[in-house]
Motif scaffolding. Structure first.
Motif, PDB file in Angstrom:
ATOM      1  N   ASN A 344       0.757  -1.325   0.055  1.00 35.70           N
ATOM      2  CA  ASN A 344       0.036  -0.051   0.095  1.00 35.70           C
ATOM      3  C   ASN A 344       0.833   1.331  -0.060  1.00 35.70           C
ATOM      4  N   LEU A 345       2.129   1.167   0.743  1.00 35.13           N
ATOM      5  CA  LEU A 345       2.896   2.364   0.941  1.00 35.13           C
ATOM      6  C   LEU A 345       3.392   2.754  -0.631  1.00 35.13           C
ATOM      7  N   VAL A 346       3.927   1.670  -1.310  1.00 33.77           N
ATOM      8  CA  VAL A 346       4.493   1.981  -2.627  1.00 33.77           C
ATOM      9  C   VAL A 346       3.388   2.541  -3.629  1.00 33.77           C
ATOM     10  N   LEU A 347       2.109   1.967  -3.562  1.00 32.44           N
ATOM     11  CA  LEU A 347       1.125   2.534  -4.681  1.00 32.44           C
ATOM     12  C   LEU A 347       0.729   3.911  -4.085  1.00 32.44           C
ATOM     13  N   LEU A 348       0.546   4.183  -2.888  1.00 33.20           N
ATOM     14  CA  LEU A 348       0.089   5.781  -2.298  1.00 33.20           C
ATOM     15  C   LEU A 348       1.166   6.447  -2.666  1.00 33.20           C
ATOM     16  N   LEU A 349       2.475   6.233  -2.581  1.00 35.95           N
ATOM     17  CA  LEU A 349       3.290   7.114  -2.812  1.00 35.95           C
ATOM     18  C   LEU A 349       3.588   7.446  -4.342  1.00 35.95           C
ATOM     19  N   GLN A 350       3.153   6.506  -5.167  1.00 43.89           N
ATOM     20  CA  GLN A 350       3.087   6.792  -6.655  1.00 43.89           C
ATOM     21  C   GLN A 350       2.095   7.672  -7.205  1.00 43.89           C
ATOM     22  N   TYR A 351       0.759   7.657  -6.168  1.00 41.25           N
ATOM     23  CA  TYR A 351      -0.170   8.363  -6.599  1.00 41.25           C
ATOM     24  C   TYR A 351       0.039   9.835  -6.251  1.00 41.25           C
ATOM     25  N   PHE A 352       0.748  10.063  -5.160  1.00 43.86           N
ATOM     26  CA  PHE A 352       0.953  11.352  -4.785  1.00 43.86           C
ATOM     27  C   PHE A 352       2.379  12.000  -5.366  1.00 43.86           C
ATOM     28  N   LEU A 353       3.120  11.334  -5.763  1.00 44.43           N
ATOM     29  CA  LEU A 353       4.501  11.636  -5.898  1.00 44.43           C
ATOM     30  C   LEU A 353       4.656  12.081  -7.733  1.00 44.43           C
ATOM     31  N   LEU A 354       4.148  11.091  -8.322  1.00 42.67           N
ATOM     32  CA  LEU A 354       4.257  11.154  -9.579  1.00 42.67           C
ATOM     33  C   LEU A 354       3.617  12.644 -10.415  1.00 42.67           C
ATOM     34  N   PRO A 355       2.497  13.195  -9.965  1.00 44.81           N
ATOM     35  CA  PRO A 355       2.241  14.646 -10.274  1.00 44.81           C
ATOM     36  C   PRO A 355       3.349  15.479 -10.184  1.00 44.81           C
ATOM     37  N   TRP A 356       3.869  15.273  -8.985  1.00 43.90           N
ATOM     38  CA  TRP A 356       5.054  16.426  -8.660  1.00 43.90           C
ATOM     39  C   TRP A 356       6.122  16.117  -9.673  1.00 43.90           C
ATOM     40  N   THR A 357       6.587  14.940  -9.936  1.00 46.58           N
ATOM     41  CA  THR A 357       7.438  14.564 -10.712  1.00 46.58           C
ATOM     42  C   THR A 357       7.403  15.234 -12.264  1.00 46.58           C
ATOM     43  N   ALA A 358       6.194  15.184 -12.713  1.00 42.07           N
ATOM     44  CA  ALA A 358       5.765  15.620 -14.091  1.00 42.07           C
ATOM     45  C   ALA A 358       6.001  17.082 -14.262  1.00 42.07           C
ATOM     46  N   ILE A 359       5.388  17.725 -12.999  1.00 42.40           N
ATOM     47  CA  ILE A 359       5.565  19.417 -13.064  1.00 42.40           C
ATOM     48  C   ILE A 359       6.909  19.601 -12.934  1.00 42.40           C
ATOM     49  N   ASN A 360       7.668  19.060 -12.053  1.00 36.31           N
ATOM     50  CA  ASN A 360       9.151  19.488 -11.841  1.00 36.31           C
ATOM     51  C   ASN A 360       9.871  19.135 -13.139  1.00 36.31           C
ATOM     52  N   LEU A 361       9.725  18.457 -13.730  1.00 39.66           N
ATOM     53  CA  LEU A 361      10.506  17.877 -14.937  1.00 39.66           C
ATOM     54  C   LEU A 361      10.136  18.863 -16.496  1.00 39.66           C
ATOM     55  N   THR A 394      -3.203  22.412 -10.022  1.00 43.78           N
ATOM     56  CA  THR A 394      -2.624  21.631 -10.986  1.00 43.78           C
ATOM     57  C   THR A 394      -2.443  20.176 -10.321  1.00 43.78           C
ATOM     58  N   TYR A 395      -1.641  20.420  -9.299  1.00 38.81           N
ATOM     59  CA  TYR A 395      -1.150  19.162  -8.468  1.00 38.81           C
ATOM     60  C   TYR A 395      -2.617  18.308  -7.606  1.00 38.81           C
TER      61      TYR A 395
END
Length: 459
Positions: A344-361, A394-395
């Motif tokens: 559950n930790l891995v999936l939750l982190l994916q859901y919250f961190l991937l939008p940040w990654t996209a915006i940052n890059l 957006t996030y």
């Protein structure tokens, strides 16, 4: 070795040192752990055969590694930790929202690694679980307090020892028998399960995104971005793919492998189990050093965003101690529920961190092309402002859009249900926010670029 005196501040050119080659061993070694093995074995427990496990592991890491290593390339050019650079996208104070999530990530992974460290310590020493947690926490705290150069040096030697042991594990497990049909590409495979495991494999790499620039920021500013990217990408993907594939093999060959992964690996070596336990423990400890170091950087960024203060060695130790204590507390209360907690930790982190990654890059590579005003990143009244409400919207909007696609043990979105449990949230999270950020903020970013002062770092 001298204790690192810098924290989240800019690294001046006269203090820059090292070679991008060291990034290979940092990220190769970071993934040579039992946690990575367990992640690979998840595919087997989810019902995939080895052929489809291998396919998901390789594809997921090859894709996810691109985003992870792209963050690493920012380190030498900017000379600051990754999360403080997020102030350029979210505002100097607004950046605390993704930073809070990243802090939770670091503490969560510390707990996951620590739960496996406990099994290793107890297999060697006659101590209780809580005592083992305290022992591991103290060692992690000491190494992290010394800092950057020691972490890089440690990774070089541990990479060699880990590679030797896991080469032996690979040879031993390949000689084992596997269930009939384990390698059949035409065997019954559930599309939803395959996509979910592919998502987990990709998320493994992408959740390193907040880490990587921290370990490249001392490199000379003229370090070629291709080298920073390349050594990070190859080291991380190679180490992860090897360990995940090996984990899948172990999960298929040893029926109760997931019950106690460290003990099951060590048992393959007969009278040499002590050496194996030492290597397993040092690998887990090295991973937790990266988690604690990142937690320190992000927590310090969060605190300074609220109130400015000087980060002395005493304050550094206090922040590290508090972060380590949080991870240890979760370990104490999370014993016996590792797999449910971890997946559950891995999936939750994916859901919250991937939008940040996209915006940052998108911000770094497309809109600013690596050109930032470092003084303004540290200034609440600078060109990046206190809050960037458009990027924060957006996030948040992206996370809401992800809900129908999510798949976890306690929640499944209606789109995921309709697709048989398939999780394609990571595709949404890596495309939608970047596109929205570009369309909504391209004019504002253009104005900021025009206002950028002479104190600029160019890639």
């Amino acid at each position: 070795m001298e204790i690192e005196r810098r924290s989240i501040d800019f690294i001046p050119e006269e203090e820059r040192h090292g070679s991008p080659k060291s990034l290979f061993t940092v990220w190769f070694n970071a993934n040579m752990t039992v946690v990575t093995l367990v992640t690979g074995a998840l595919g087997v427990t989810m019902g995939l055969n080895l052929f489809w496990c291998f396919t998901a592991i390789i594809l997921g890491n090859l894709i996810g590694g691109i985003f992870m290593a792209s963050h690493s390339a920012q380190g030498p050019q900017l000379g600051i930790p990754q999360m403080i650079q997020s102030r350029a996208q979210f505002g100097v104070i607004g950046a605390i929202f993704p930073i809070i999530l990243v802090i939770l990530m670091y503490v969560g992974f510390m707990a996951a690694n620590g739960l496996l460290e406990v099994d290793t310590i107890k297999a060697v020493l006659p101590v209780s679980s809580n005592s083992a947690i305290i022992i591991a926490s103290i060692l992690t705290l000491i190494v992290t307090f010394i800092g950057y150069d020691f972490i890089h040096s440690m990774a070089k030697y541990l990479s060699i020892f880990s590679a030797l042991i896991f080469t032996a594990v690979t040879i031993l497990i390949i000689s084992q028998g596997f269930p009939a049909g384990a390698w059949s590409p035409t065997g019954g495979v559930n599309f939803g399960t395959f996509m979910l495991f592919l998502s987990i494999a990709a998320a493994w790499q992408i959740t390193y995104a907040p880490y990587v620039a921290d370990y490249a920021r001392y490199l000379p500013s003229n370090t070629p971005a291709k080298q920073t990217f390349g050594y990070t990408y190859v080291g991380s993907v190679l180490g992860t793919v090897w360990m995940m594939l090996l984990g899948a093999l172990l999960g298929a060959a040893i029926p109760d492998f997931m019950d106690n992964a460290s003990v099951n690996i060590a048992s393959l070596f007969g009278p040499y189990t002590l050496i194996v336990y030492i290597v397993i423990f040092t690998g887990l400890a090295a991973g937790n050093v990266l988690n604690l170091y990142g937690a320190f950087m992000s927590t310090t960024t969060f605190m300074i965003s609220i109130k400015e203060f000087k980060v002395t060695k005493r304050i550094k130790f206090l922040i590290l101690f508090l972060a380590m204590s949080a991870g240890a507390t979760i370990q104490i209360f999370g014993q016996g529920n590792f797999m449910a907690y971890y997946s559950n930790l891995v999936l939750l982190l994916q859901y919250f961190l991937l939008p940040w990654t996209a915006i940052n890059l998108v911000d770094y590579y497309v809109m600013r092309r690596g050109k930032y005003s470092i003084p303004d990143i540290f200034d609440k009244n600078g060109i990046y402002g206190r809050y960037n409400w458009t990027s924060l919207f957006t996030y948040a909007a992206t996370i809401l859009m992800e809900l129908p696609f999510m798949t976890m043990s306690f929640y499944e979105g209606f789109v995921s249900k309709a697709m048989g449990g398939a999780d394609i949230t990571w595709v949404i999270a890596l495309t939608v926010p970047g596109l929205l950020y570009y369309l909504l903020l391209k004019n504002k970013v253009k104005i900021q670029n025009d206002q950028t002062s002479d104190a600029v770092v160019k890639s």
